[in-house]
Design an enzyme around this catalytic site. Structure first.
Site, PDB file in Angstrom:
ATOM      1  N   ARG A  94       0.836  -1.472   0.134  1.00 32.53           N
ATOM      2  CA  ARG A  94      -0.100   0.052  -0.224  1.00 32.53           C
ATOM      3  C   ARG A  94       0.783   1.163   0.026  1.00 32.53           C
ATOM      4  O   ARG A  94       0.467   2.321  -0.748  1.00 32.53           O
ATOM      5  CB  ARG A  94      -0.788  -0.058   1.211  1.00 32.53           C
ATOM      6  CG  ARG A  94      -2.115  -1.042   1.083  1.00 32.53           C
ATOM      7  CD  ARG A  94      -3.095  -1.126   2.282  1.00 32.53           C
ATOM      8  NE  ARG A  94      -4.061  -1.860   1.761  1.00 32.53           N
ATOM      9  CZ  ARG A  94      -4.921  -2.614   2.583  1.00 32.53           C
ATOM     10  NH1 ARG A  94      -4.516  -2.522   3.910  1.00 32.53           N
ATOM     11  NH2 ARG A  94      -5.774  -3.385   2.443  1.00 32.53           N
ATOM     12  N   LYS A 153     -19.901 -18.281  -0.793  1.00 29.98           N
ATOM     13  CA  LYS A 153     -21.482 -18.103  -0.583  1.00 29.98           C
ATOM     14  C   LYS A 153     -21.943 -17.271  -1.874  1.00 29.98           C
ATOM     15  O   LYS A 153     -21.314 -16.323  -2.307  1.00 29.98           O
ATOM     16  CB  LYS A 153     -21.667 -17.603   0.815  1.00 29.98           C
ATOM     17  CG  LYS A 153     -21.534 -18.419   1.912  1.00 29.98           C
ATOM     18  CD  LYS A 153     -21.669 -17.484   3.076  1.00 29.98           C
ATOM     19  CE  LYS A 153     -21.783 -18.274   4.306  1.00 29.98           C
ATOM     20  NZ  LYS A 153     -22.126 -17.702   5.735  1.00 29.98           N
ATOM     21  N   GLY A 168     -10.268  -9.562  -2.101  1.00 34.51           N
ATOM     22  CA  GLY A 168      -9.229 -10.255  -1.252  1.00 34.51           C
ATOM     23  C   GLY A 168      -8.682 -11.522  -1.910  1.00 34.51           C
ATOM     24  O   GLY A 168      -7.365 -11.767  -2.193  1.00 34.51           O
ATOM     25  N   GLY A 189     -13.682  -4.165  -0.474  1.00 36.16           N
ATOM     26  CA  GLY A 189     -15.403  -3.781  -0.367  1.00 36.16           C
ATOM     27  C   GLY A 189     -15.636  -2.773  -1.472  1.00 36.16           C
ATOM     28  O   GLY A 189     -16.439  -2.664  -2.179  1.00 36.16           O
TER      29      GLY A 189
HETATM   30  P1  AMP Z   1     -15.284 -15.217  -0.292  1.00 37.50           P
HETATM   31  O1  AMP Z   1     -14.839 -14.662   0.969  1.00 37.50           O
HETATM   32  O2  AMP Z   1     -16.860 -15.261  -0.443  1.00 37.50           O
HETATM   33  O3  AMP Z   1     -14.704 -14.501  -1.678  1.00 37.50           O
HETATM   34  O4  AMP Z   1     -14.812 -16.559   0.036  1.00 37.50           O
HETATM   35  C1  AMP Z   1     -13.528 -16.802  -0.225  1.00 37.50           C
HETATM   36  C2  AMP Z   1     -13.328 -18.140   0.416  1.00 37.50           C
HETATM   37  O5  AMP Z   1     -14.088 -19.187  -0.060  1.00 37.50           O
HETATM   38  C3  AMP Z   1     -12.081 -18.825   0.667  1.00 37.50           C
HETATM   39  O6  AMP Z   1     -11.520 -18.768   2.103  1.00 37.50           O
HETATM   40  C4  AMP Z   1     -12.191 -20.396   0.167  1.00 37.50           C
HETATM   41  O7  AMP Z   1     -11.379 -21.384   0.964  1.00 37.50           O
HETATM   42  C5  AMP Z   1     -13.919 -20.408   0.276  1.00 37.50           C
HETATM   43  N1  AMP Z   1     -14.050 -21.666  -0.666  1.00 37.50           N
HETATM   44  C6  AMP Z   1     -14.037 -21.965  -1.836  1.00 37.50           C
HETATM   45  N2  AMP Z   1     -14.559 -22.820  -2.376  1.00 37.50           N
HETATM   46  C7  AMP Z   1     -15.024 -23.610  -1.167  1.00 37.50           C
HETATM   47  C8  AMP Z   1     -15.668 -24.756  -1.133  1.00 37.50           C
HETATM   48  N3  AMP Z   1     -15.985 -25.785  -1.983  1.00 37.50           N
HETATM   49  N4  AMP Z   1     -16.094 -25.093   0.042  1.00 37.50           N
HETATM   50  C9  AMP Z   1     -15.696 -24.360   1.157  1.00 37.50           C
HETATM   51  N5  AMP Z   1     -14.974 -23.045   1.182  1.00 37.50           N
HETATM   52  C10 AMP Z   1     -14.779 -22.625  -0.131  1.00 37.50           C
END
Ligand code: AMP
Length: 417
Positions: free
Chosen positions: A35, A218, A374, A397
């Protein structure tokens, strides 16, 4: 409108909102100075013109109180080294009038952490949101936030915002302060300009085909972006943990895989909308299923519709990867947000690596590729491919809100949009 390139800073005092919220080690040394390096082009341009610099930033979440562990004095030497100039320090950001007044061309003053004052974020502290007095406290705080911003503004002749990471916040230093400068004396820094251009490439000047890859854990946290992208993309790859919500919504057995049972209708709705809008929705069909969330797990490739009990899908399978590649390689615009598997565990990096490599191939063939948010940034860094995509965003964000189509207060305050 003033720009950093067409403005002559000679003899001017510039107050610059930077993002010096760098991660620190236990002993207070900096563990990653990305940064600080990111802000250098803007800061060097101002000094080279013969201006002086007043640098302001937040660090961490001190919640409106002084917290020595989050003092920016800890990074003063690192900033001085990066700039090749001595850096003075103002231990109270709201009482730096004298120090600012004494600044001569070429000199640099770093203000203490803005968030030691609750006025920076403008949220009342020590009062519950449900308290009947909360609304009045909020109004009072907004008034003192203006005063605080006015004080910061009084130090300088010109305001530059180069902190994209906080551009989605309407804080004193990121937005409110801009009201105290003429249109010709406020502007975005180089880093901000680059981020805004990258988002424009994705949302406005789209070269087709446009493929967006959304992954992560999610569907619920990505729905705003998915909906906004649905009107713009040709191909939409949805991967990672959300795969299993889609599989279950279609009647699949997903075993122990991550699955949002209250979002099954939403998943079906996304599929319907993609069809209506003619978007090629690419969902994983097979996965690497594991019997434990660890590098020592036993694994098998199986259909996402038929995962055995006790097993969970933790990475994309070979058929899915082939389909992802097919949608990425011909693309001329690419956005990637969120990994295709649990990339933090070595055994489940294959899908994310394949996506990163396909993006690099497409970029070599002339695509504009933006990687942001991230975890996908962590992926390209981990695979050593950050320099092989067109742009890696510094904003988490802020980037996601920009892609959702929201106007970022930090940018609106300067551009007047
Ligand atoms: P997000 O913060 O929603 O972008 O999610 C990122 C996280 O999703 C990372 O820490 C990954 O380990 C997790 N992730 C990706 N694929 C899977 C999966 N099939 N099952 C559980 N976690 C997952």
């Amino acid at each position: 409108m003033a720009t950093i390139d067409n403005y002559n800073f000679a003899g001017k005092k510039a107050i610059v909102r930077v993002d010096f919220n760098v991660p620190l080690n236990e002993d207070g040394t900096i563990s990653d100075d990305t940064r600080i390096r990111g802000a250098l082009p803007t800061l060097k341009k101002i000094l080279a013109d013969g201006g002086s610099l007043i640098l302001m930033s937040h660090m961490g979440k001190p919640k409106g109180k002084v917290n020595e562990k989050l003092s920016l004095s800890q990074i003063r030497e690192a900033v001085a080294k990066a700039l090749g100039a001595e850096v003075k320090f103002a231990p109270d950001c709201a009482k730096a009038q004298e120090a600012a007044k004494d600044l001569k061309p070429g000199e640099v003053l770093l203000l203490e952490n803005l968030r030691f004052y609750p006025e920076e974020e403008g949220k009342p502290v020590g009062i519950d949101k449900n308290d009947p007095a909360y609304e009045d406290a909020k109004k009072e705080m907004k008034k003192s936030q203006k005063e605080f911003a006015k004080t910061l503004a009084s130090y300088a002749d010109v305001y530059v915002n180069d902190a994209f990471g906080t551009a989605h916040r309407k804080h004193a230093s990121t937005a409110v302060i801009a009201d105290y400068f003429d249109a010709n004396d406020k502007m975005l820094g180089y880093l901000m300009e680059k981020e805004v251009q990258a988002v424009d490439n994705i949302l406005k000047d789209i070269k087709r085909p446009f493929t967006a890859i959304m992954g992560g854990s999610k569907v619920s946290t990505k729905i705003g972006i998915i909906e906004n992208l649905m009107d713009k993309v040709d191909n939409l790859i949805l991967c990672g943990g959300m795969t299993y919500t889609f599989a279950k919504a279609q009647g699949g057995n997903v075993g122990n895989s991550i699955c949002e049972n209250d979002k099954l209708d939403l998943a079906l709705d996304i599929m319907k909308k993609a069809k209506e809008k003619g978007v090629n929705l690419v969902l994983g069909t097979d996965c690497v299923a594991a019997d434990a969330f660890s590098n020592d797990a036993n694994t098998q490739i199986c259909s996402v519709m038929d995962i055995p009990e006790g097993w969970e899908g933790l990475d994309a399978g070979p058929d899915s990867i082939a389909a992802f590649r097919e949608a990425i390689l011909p693309a001329k615009t690419i956005l990637w947000n969120g990994p295709a598997g649990v990339f933090e565990i070595e055994k489940f990096t294959t899908g994310s690596r394949a996506i990163a490599e396909a993006i690099v191939e497409a970029t070599d063939n002339g695509a504009f590729s933006l990687v942001g948010g991230g975890d996908s940034v962590a992926c390209v860094n981990k695979f050593g491919l950050a320099d092989s995509v067109s742009y890696v965003s510094t904003g988490g964000g802020a980037l996601l809100e920009a892609i959702e189509g929201k106007v970022l207060p930090g940018i609106a305050a300067i551009k007047g949009e």
